[in-house]
Scaffold this motif. Structure first.
Motif, PDB file in Angstrom:
ATOM      1  N   UNK A 101      46.367  27.452  38.265  1.00 15.35           N
ATOM      2  CA  UNK A 101      46.306  28.628  37.401  1.00 15.35           C
ATOM      3  C   UNK A 101      47.091  29.785  38.006  1.00 15.35           C
ATOM      4  N   UNK A 102      46.964  29.986  39.299  1.00 12.86           N
ATOM      5  CA  UNK A 102      47.703  31.050  39.974  1.00 12.86           C
ATOM      6  C   UNK A 102      49.200  30.768  39.978  1.00 12.86           C
ATOM      7  N   UNK A 103      49.570  29.513  40.190  1.00  9.26           N
ATOM      8  CA  UNK A 103      50.982  29.127  40.124  1.00  9.26           C
ATOM      9  C   UNK A 103      51.532  29.420  38.734  1.00  9.26           C
ATOM     10  N   UNK A 104      50.730  29.104  37.707  1.00  6.28           N
ATOM     11  CA  UNK A 104      51.183  29.327  36.341  1.00  6.28           C
ATOM     12  C   UNK A 104      51.361  30.818  36.048  1.00  6.28           C
ATOM     13  N   UNK A 105      50.532  31.645  36.632  1.00  4.16           N
ATOM     14  CA  UNK A 105      50.675  33.097  36.467  1.00  4.16           C
ATOM     15  C   UNK A 105      52.034  33.564  36.995  1.00  4.16           C
ATOM     16  N   UNK A 162      48.394  30.766  47.346  1.00  4.51           N
ATOM     17  CA  UNK A 162      47.402  30.498  48.393  1.00  4.51           C
ATOM     18  C   UNK A 162      46.731  31.792  48.847  1.00  4.51           C
ATOM     19  N   UNK A 163      47.499  32.877  48.875  1.00  5.48           N
ATOM     20  CA  UNK A 163      46.925  34.164  49.277  1.00  5.48           C
ATOM     21  C   UNK A 163      45.918  34.680  48.249  1.00  5.48           C
ATOM     22  N   UNK A 164      46.193  34.408  46.973  1.00  9.53           N
ATOM     23  CA  UNK A 164      45.321  34.889  45.896  1.00  9.53           C
ATOM     24  C   UNK A 164      44.157  33.945  45.601  1.00  9.53           C
ATOM     25  N   UNK A 165      44.219  32.733  46.129  1.00  9.60           N
ATOM     26  CA  UNK A 165      43.234  31.702  45.782  1.00  9.60           C
ATOM     27  C   UNK A 165      41.777  32.145  45.969  1.00  9.60           C
ATOM     28  N   UNK A 166      41.407  32.817  47.067  1.00  4.96           N
ATOM     29  CA  UNK A 166      39.999  33.224  47.228  1.00  4.96           C
ATOM     30  C   UNK A 166      39.491  34.108  46.089  1.00  4.96           C
ATOM     31  N   UNK A 167      40.371  34.937  45.521  1.00  5.28           N
ATOM     32  CA  UNK A 167      39.947  35.845  44.451  1.00  5.28           C
ATOM     33  C   UNK A 167      39.609  35.079  43.174  1.00  5.28           C
ATOM     34  N   UNK A 168      40.340  34.003  42.887  1.00  4.91           N
ATOM     35  CA  UNK A 168      40.061  33.226  41.679  1.00  4.91           C
ATOM     36  C   UNK A 168      38.917  32.254  41.927  1.00  4.91           C
ATOM     37  N   UNK A 203      46.383  50.760  37.095  1.00  2.00           N
ATOM     38  CA  UNK A 203      46.263  49.462  36.451  1.00  2.00           C
ATOM     39  C   UNK A 203      44.882  48.872  36.664  1.00  2.00           C
ATOM     40  N   UNK A 204      44.472  47.979  35.764  1.00  2.00           N
ATOM     41  CA  UNK A 204      43.139  47.384  35.891  1.00  2.00           C
ATOM     42  C   UNK A 204      43.172  45.856  35.798  1.00  2.00           C
ATOM     43  N   UNK A 205      44.348  45.257  36.100  1.00  2.00           N
ATOM     44  CA  UNK A 205      44.484  43.813  35.940  1.00  2.00           C
ATOM     45  C   UNK A 205      44.637  43.062  37.266  1.00  2.00           C
ATOM     46  N   UNK A 206      44.383  43.719  38.380  1.00  2.00           N
ATOM     47  CA  UNK A 206      44.436  43.021  39.662  1.00  2.00           C
ATOM     48  C   UNK A 206      43.320  42.003  39.772  1.00  2.00           C
ATOM     49  N   UNK A 207      43.607  40.843  40.350  1.00  2.00           N
ATOM     50  CA  UNK A 207      42.621  39.762  40.418  1.00  2.00           C
ATOM     51  C   UNK A 207      41.360  40.141  41.176  1.00  2.00           C
ATOM     52  N   UNK A 208      41.466  41.057  42.119  1.00  2.00           N
ATOM     53  CA  UNK A 208      40.311  41.422  42.932  1.00  2.00           C
ATOM     54  C   UNK A 208      39.495  42.566  42.331  1.00  2.00           C
ATOM     55  N   UNK A 209      39.965  43.141  41.233  1.00  2.00           N
ATOM     56  CA  UNK A 209      39.273  44.299  40.658  1.00  2.00           C
ATOM     57  C   UNK A 209      38.015  43.890  39.898  1.00  2.00           C
ATOM     58  N   UNK A 210      37.051  44.772  39.893  1.00  2.00           N
ATOM     59  CA  UNK A 210      35.818  44.517  39.153  1.00  2.00           C
ATOM     60  C   UNK A 210      36.121  44.459  37.656  1.00  2.00           C
ATOM     61  N   UNK A 211      35.534  43.491  36.982  1.00  2.00           N
ATOM     62  CA  UNK A 211      35.672  43.374  35.542  1.00  2.00           C
ATOM     63  C   UNK A 211      36.760  42.434  35.081  1.00  2.00           C
ATOM     64  N   UNK A 212      37.624  42.004  36.003  1.00  2.00           N
ATOM     65  CA  UNK A 212      38.769  41.199  35.583  1.00  2.00           C
ATOM     66  C   UNK A 212      38.334  39.807  35.114  1.00  2.00           C
ATOM     67  N   UNK A 213      38.876  39.394  33.977  1.00  2.00           N
ATOM     68  CA  UNK A 213      38.695  38.045  33.454  1.00  2.00           C
ATOM     69  C   UNK A 213      40.070  37.385  33.368  1.00  2.00           C
ATOM     70  N   UNK A 214      40.105  36.068  33.567  1.00  2.00           N
ATOM     71  CA  UNK A 214      41.347  35.309  33.448  1.00  2.00           C
ATOM     72  C   UNK A 214      41.143  34.244  32.374  1.00  2.00           C
ATOM     73  N   UNK A 215      42.031  34.246  31.374  1.00  2.00           N
ATOM     74  CA  UNK A 215      41.921  33.316  30.248  1.00  2.00           C
ATOM     75  C   UNK A 215      43.122  32.378  30.233  1.00  2.00           C
ATOM     76  N   UNK A 216      42.858  31.091  30.038  1.00  2.00           N
ATOM     77  CA  UNK A 216      43.916  30.085  30.095  1.00  2.00           C
ATOM     78  C   UNK A 216      43.647  29.009  29.042  1.00  2.00           C
ATOM     79  N   UNK A 217      44.287  29.106  27.858  1.00  2.00           N
ATOM     80  CA  UNK A 217      44.102  28.056  26.837  1.00  2.00           C
ATOM     81  C   UNK A 217      44.698  26.737  27.330  1.00  2.00           C
TER      82      UNK A 217
END
Length: 323
Positions: A101-105, A162-168, A203-217
């Motif tokens: 998912x992170x790679x796809x982003x 890999x750096x972002x993986x813990x957040x997801x 901005x409010x779309x950082x992966x580590x921010x409170x409230x963030x959702x990630x959607x992937x059809x």
């Protein structure tokens, strides 16, 4: 000897596009935002550019690396679609799914456009400045170019997921199902982020921010959703606090049905059938965040046309704004 290196390089994997096709010919409906026209195409002929991942220093290594990742994740997504649940996804499968998912982003044109816009904003700062030869400023100016945006985005793919993986991995994985008669759209920027919590001037779309959702059809019927654990915990705390107020303080009980249903769905990883209005919300995010192309199993682009009529600038996105 013929060149065996792939020329058509997909930024949306063919196995994912295939989930949005109908019939054995692997054809899907495509909408072009720039021309405002639609057509039908085979999955091999959309979601790609020639030599998209070719790098001056390592050729097509990234294209082959992405193929390995797709080979690992495709059976996991097939499993989810066949079982219609994420309840049986193992920890190892979940890590692979999050990594993909992170790679796809990061692998899409939207990232390159953002990097190019950032470069232009930085270049504008130096328009009337005299830059010293061999200085850091001169080195930066040489790096800031549209051509370099491509290689920068490829370089990011080697290390950033890999750096972002813990957040997801920290988020709650759930599966959403479209109601009968409705379906999810897919775009050329298929993983979208959404946050109900507004941050004034930031901005409010950082992966580590409170409230963030990630959607992937992942098909017309199903969408993966990664939910913010802090928001889920807030809901849980409010429910528990209300129960204590009712038992100890004698306060009248409120209807907490929806909150309890949400917590139960998250805890048991049950698939949630969403409403038509929620499908529209998810599809509107695909439209807003796409670069140019939208993909559909049905070819119904009424929502796209409505949004274009309301906001014609959707065809000419500016991803960064100078403050």
């Amino acid at each position: 000897m013929a060149n065996s290196e792939p020329k058509k390089q997909h930024y949306v994997p063919q196995f994912l596009l295939s989930n949005f096709t109908q019939g054995k010919k692997k054809r899907l409906h495509v909408f072009d935002l720039k021309s405002k026209t639609s057509f039908v195409s085979h999955v091999r002929d959309v979601g790609h550019e020639n030599n998209f991942y070719h790098h001056s220093s390592n050729g097509n290594q990234m294209e082959f690396a992405l193929g390995t990742i797709e080979t690992e994740v495709a059976p996991i997504i097939d499993q989810i679609l066949n079982e219609e649940t994420v309840a049986n996804v193992t920890d190892q499968q979940r890590e692979i799914l999050c990594y993909f998912t992170l790679v796809q982003i990061l692998r899409v044109n939207a990232v390159r456009e953002m990097l190019t816009e950032f470069s232009q904003l930085m270049l504008d700062e130096f328009v009337d400045e005299e830059v010293e030869p061999n200085s850091q400023a001169e080195a930066l100016l040489k790096q800031l170019s549209a051509a370099n945006s491509k290689e920068t985005s490829i370089d990011m793919l080697w290390k950033t997921p890999e750096q972002l993986l813990p957040h997801l991995m920290n988020k709650h994985l759930s599966l959403l199902k479209a109601p009968k008669g409705d379906s999810f759209l897919l775009s050329d920027n298929p993983v979208v982020k959404y946050n109900n919590l507004h941050r004034e001037g930031r901005g409010n779309l950082g992966l580590a921010l409170k409230g963030i959702e990630v959607h992937f059809p992942i098909s017309p019927r199903f969408c993966l959703c990664f939910l913010c654990p802090e928001i889920v915990q807030d809901i849980r705390n409010k429910v528990e606090h209300h129960h204590l107020e009712v038992v100890l303080g004698g306060k009248p009980a409120q209807d907490l049905t929806e909150a309890l249903k949400l917590l139960n769905q998250i805890d048991k990883k049950t698939t949630k059938t969403i409403t038509k209005e929620h499908v529209i919300h998810h599809n509107s995010l695909q439209i807003v965040h796409c670069t140019r192309f939208l993909y559909s199993s049905k070819g119904d682009y009424s929502l796209v046309n409505e949004m274009l009529e309301y906001n014609p600038n959707l065809t000419n996105k500016i991803r960064l704004q100078k403050q």
